[in-house]
Scaffold this motif. Structure first.
Motif, PDB file in Angstrom:
ATOM      1  N   ARG A  61       0.828  -1.217   0.000  1.00 30.13           N
ATOM      2  CA  ARG A  61       0.000   0.000   0.000  1.00 30.13           C
ATOM      3  C   ARG A  61       0.859   1.263   0.000  1.00 30.13           C
ATOM      4  O   ARG A  61       0.510   2.255  -0.626  1.00 30.13           O
ATOM      5  N   GLU A  62       1.970   1.241   0.722  1.00 33.35           N
ATOM      6  CA  GLU A  62       2.819   2.424   0.853  1.00 33.35           C
ATOM      7  C   GLU A  62       3.724   2.640  -0.355  1.00 33.35           C
ATOM      8  O   GLU A  62       4.204   3.749  -0.579  1.00 33.35           O
ATOM      9  N   LYS A  64       5.145   3.401  -3.933  1.00 36.40           N
ATOM     10  CA  LYS A  64       4.730   4.256  -5.054  1.00 36.40           C
ATOM     11  C   LYS A  64       4.991   3.573  -6.401  1.00 36.40           C
ATOM     12  O   LYS A  64       4.585   4.069  -7.441  1.00 36.40           O
ATOM     13  N   LEU A  67       1.981  -0.491  -7.958  1.00 37.22           N
ATOM     14  CA  LEU A  67       0.838  -0.451  -8.882  1.00 37.22           C
ATOM     15  C   LEU A  67       1.237  -0.049 -10.303  1.00 37.22           C
ATOM     16  O   LEU A  67       0.780  -0.694 -11.257  1.00 37.22           O
ATOM     17  N   THR A  89      -5.558  -4.144  -8.193  1.00 36.29           N
ATOM     18  CA  THR A  89      -5.489  -2.752  -7.744  1.00 36.29           C
ATOM     19  C   THR A  89      -6.359  -2.536  -6.510  1.00 36.29           C
ATOM     20  O   THR A  89      -5.935  -1.916  -5.541  1.00 36.29           O
ATOM     21  N   GLY A  90      -7.571  -3.055  -6.529  1.00 31.56           N
ATOM     22  CA  GLY A  90      -8.474  -2.914  -5.383  1.00 31.56           C
ATOM     23  C   GLY A  90      -7.930  -3.575  -4.136  1.00 31.56           C
ATOM     24  O   GLY A  90      -8.033  -3.040  -3.029  1.00 31.56           O
ATOM     25  N   LYS A  93      -4.907  -1.382  -2.881  1.00 31.80           N
ATOM     26  CA  LYS A  93      -5.347  -0.098  -2.325  1.00 31.80           C
ATOM     27  C   LYS A  93      -6.231  -0.253  -1.090  1.00 31.80           C
ATOM     28  O   LYS A  93      -6.430   0.705  -0.355  1.00 31.80           O
ATOM     29  N   THR A  95      -9.476  -1.149  -1.310  1.00 32.31           N
ATOM     30  CA  THR A  95     -10.862  -0.884  -1.671  1.00 32.31           C
ATOM     31  C   THR A  95     -11.636  -2.174  -1.951  1.00 32.31           C
ATOM     32  O   THR A  95     -12.833  -2.132  -2.221  1.00 32.31           O
ATOM     33  N   LEU A 133     -13.334   1.154   2.213  1.00 34.68           N
ATOM     34  CA  LEU A 133     -11.903   0.984   2.450  1.00 34.68           C
ATOM     35  C   LEU A 133     -11.720   0.007   3.608  1.00 34.68           C
ATOM     36  O   LEU A 133     -12.301   0.186   4.672  1.00 34.68           O
TER      37      LEU A 133
END
Length: 164
Positions: A61-62, A64, A67, A89-90, A93, A95, A133
């Protein structure tokens, strides 16, 4: 997080006795109920999987670069993988959550008994509320339950063999 089948050709064991999945075909979601099968034998090789998974997901998640790198790789692999990019991606992230992805994929499939599989997953995860989230802890809890629940493991396809 999308590992399907485990056999001797796609489980690596390090010199320290730790196991990890290795499977280039793991990115394809074929409608398997568990994303991985964590039997007692596999869990014996993975000390404290909960905190290790939480740390890994937090790092993903952290990051950069994860993704964008995954997006490039999926585009390079071609069209059949582009549908999977939304799920990955979900999950990264936060989500989305593992069992919800599986429910969605199985619901859209033509797999026999898909309605029963969806009902089983909904029963197992009835205490998980849908959210916009999810915390890392919620994601790991869902993933581990999905990979270890006997009701889910009991309906995996007959051709799967637990090698370890």
């Amino acid at each position: 997080m999308c590992v399907g089948d485990r056999h001797l050709e796609n489980v690596l064991v390090s010199a320290r006795g730790e196991a990890c999945g290795a499977d280039c075909g793991a990115l394809r979601r074929g409608g398997e109920l568990p994303p991985a099968r964590l039997t007692r034998a596999l869990l014996a090789l993975a000390p404290d999987p909960e905190s290790r998974l939480q740390n890994t997901i937090q790092l993903l998640r952290e990051s950069k670069l994860v993704l964008p790198s995954i997006s490039v790789a999926f585009k390079w692999m071609g069209g059949m993988y582009m549908d999977e990019l939304r799920y990955v991606t979900g999950l990264i992230k936060g989500t989305s959550i593992s069992h919800a992805v599986t429910i969605e994929v199985i619901s859209k499939s033509t797999q026999p008994y898909r309605e029963k599989y969806v009902q089983l997953l909904e029963d197992v995860f009835r205490d998980f509320d849908a959210k916009e989230l999810y915390s890392v802890e919620e994601q790991v809890s869902s993933l581990l339950l999905q990979c270890t629940d006997p009701r889910i493991l009991s309906v995996t396809r007959a051709s799967w063999e637990p090698w370890i």
